[in-house]
Design a protein around this motif. Structure first.
Motif, PDB file in Angstrom:
ATOM      1  N   ALA A  63       4.986  16.390  -4.635  1.00 10.33           N
ATOM      2  CA  ALA A  63       4.712  15.428  -3.557  1.00 10.33           C
ATOM      3  C   ALA A  63       5.764  14.318  -3.521  1.00 10.33           C
ATOM      4  O   ALA A  63       6.116  13.818  -2.442  1.00 10.33           O
ATOM      5  N   GLN A  64       6.291  13.951  -4.679  1.00  8.12           N
ATOM      6  CA  GLN A  64       7.381  12.965  -4.740  1.00  8.12           C
ATOM      7  C   GLN A  64       8.621  13.506  -4.022  1.00  8.12           C
ATOM      8  O   GLN A  64       9.290  12.796  -3.269  1.00  8.12           O
ATOM      9  N   ASP A  65       8.908  14.797  -4.262  1.00 13.45           N
ATOM     10  CA  ASP A  65      10.058  15.446  -3.592  1.00 13.45           C
ATOM     11  C   ASP A  65       9.859  15.420  -2.080  1.00 13.45           C
ATOM     12  O   ASP A  65      10.794  15.152  -1.324  1.00 13.45           O
ATOM     13  N   TRP A  66       8.622  15.741  -1.644  1.00 12.28           N
ATOM     14  CA  TRP A  66       8.322  15.714  -0.207  1.00 12.28           C
ATOM     15  C   TRP A  66       8.517  14.301   0.344  1.00 12.28           C
ATOM     16  O   TRP A  66       9.118  14.113   1.402  1.00 12.28           O
ATOM     17  N   MET A  94       0.841  -1.209   0.000  1.00  8.70           N
ATOM     18  CA  MET A  94       0.000   0.000   0.000  1.00  8.70           C
ATOM     19  C   MET A  94       0.875   1.257   0.000  1.00  8.70           C
ATOM     20  O   MET A  94       0.636   2.188  -0.758  1.00  8.70           O
ATOM     21  N   CYS A  95       1.909   1.261   0.849  1.00 12.03           N
ATOM     22  CA  CYS A  95       2.804   2.427   0.949  1.00 12.03           C
ATOM     23  C   CYS A  95       3.558   2.649  -0.354  1.00 12.03           C
ATOM     24  O   CYS A  95       3.674   3.779  -0.832  1.00 12.03           O
ATOM     25  N   LYS A  96       4.086   1.562  -0.936  1.00 12.64           N
ATOM     26  CA  LYS A  96       4.880   1.683  -2.163  1.00 12.64           C
ATOM     27  C   LYS A  96       4.021   2.145  -3.339  1.00 12.64           C
ATOM     28  O   LYS A  96       4.421   3.022  -4.109  1.00 12.64           O
ATOM     29  N   VAL A  97       2.842   1.570  -3.480  1.00 10.94           N
ATOM     30  CA  VAL A  97       1.965   1.945  -4.597  1.00 10.94           C
ATOM     31  C   VAL A  97       1.455   3.380  -4.432  1.00 10.94           C
ATOM     32  O   VAL A  97       1.376   4.136  -5.392  1.00 10.94           O
ATOM     33  N   PHE A  98       1.144   3.762  -3.194  1.00  8.62           N
ATOM     34  CA  PHE A  98       0.690   5.143  -2.940  1.00  8.62           C
ATOM     35  C   PHE A  98       1.755   6.140  -3.360  1.00  8.62           C
ATOM     36  O   PHE A  98       1.456   7.154  -4.002  1.00  8.62           O
ATOM     37  N   ALA A  99       2.998   5.850  -3.019  1.00  3.91           N
ATOM     38  CA  ALA A  99       4.107   6.752  -3.371  1.00  3.91           C
ATOM     39  C   ALA A  99       4.236   6.908  -4.886  1.00  3.91           C
ATOM     40  O   ALA A  99       4.594   7.978  -5.387  1.00  3.91           O
ATOM     41  N   MET A 100       3.913   5.856  -5.631  1.00  2.00           N
ATOM     42  CA  MET A 100       4.003   5.906  -7.098  1.00  2.00           C
ATOM     43  C   MET A 100       2.947   6.834  -7.714  1.00  2.00           C
ATOM     44  O   MET A 100       3.111   7.319  -8.832  1.00  2.00           O
TER      45      MET A 100
END
Length: 202
Positions: free
Chosen positions: A23-26, A11-17
């Protein structure tokens, strides 16, 4: 992801994608191994981006809208429709009342809506469109009338100038039988040669 909601790591990995550039930088600035489950990720993400959340507007917000003094009816109508579109499940009767309330009481459309208060919102907007069209035609006609008046005034001023010049010439010319005689310049070369020489001069 409903199928994998028990798998926090996935869930965490897919959310980050799914995050955009900012938001990626954050996300990349988060300390390593600081996220232990998706619940924590959701909490810190919400805390970071809560200020970007749009506040949901209610139908009451439409009563704050007013037609500005120099604003055309069409622009007010467009602005009102745009604000109404942001309100989910907006009550049409409330919207109709708010639209009328935003008009100046001396406006022709206000009187029309006051005389027939039970119109549907679609009918109110249709009536407003008709008034906006008439208003635009009225403004265009006034502008055209002003332009015509201005042209007539200019023509009249020019005519007056020519009359004054003609009077001045008549006054300066000696009367018939007077002692003064008019003098003329005599050209030594033909007139067509003179015109050819001066045609490009101011």
């Amino acid at each position: 992801m409903i199928l994998y909601k028990a798998d926090d790591d996935l869930m965490c990995k897919v959310f980050a994608m799914t995050l955009g550039e900012a938001a990626q930088d954050w996300f990349c600035t988060l300390p390593s191994a600081s996220i232990r489950n998706f619940k924590k990720l959701a909490r810190i993400f919400t805390k970071e981006y809560t200020s970007y959340k749009m506040v949901r507007k209610h139908a009451d917000h439409l009563f704050n809208l007013r037609k500005k003094p120099n604003e055309s009816l069409r622009d007010y109508l467009r602005r009102f429709k745009a604000e109404k579109a942001n309100i989910i499940g907006c009550n049409h009767q409330v919207a109709s009342l708010a639209f009328k309330k935003g008009l100046p009481t001396e406006h022709e459309l206000y009187r029309e809506l006051a005389i027939t208060p039970s119109q549907t919102l679609a009918k109110v907007f249709e009536t407003a469109e008709r008034y906006a069209l008439w208003n635009n035609d009225h403004i265009a006609a006034k502008k055209a009338s002003k332009q015509v008046d201005h042209l007539i005034k200019q023509a009249s001023q020019k005519s007056n100038k020519f009359e004054h010049k003609a009077q001045d010439k008549r006054i300066s010319r000696p009367q018939e039988g007077g002692s003064e005689t008019e003098t003329f310049s005599e050209f030594t070369i033909p007139i067509n040669q003179i015109l050819a020489q001066v045609k490009d001069k101011p």
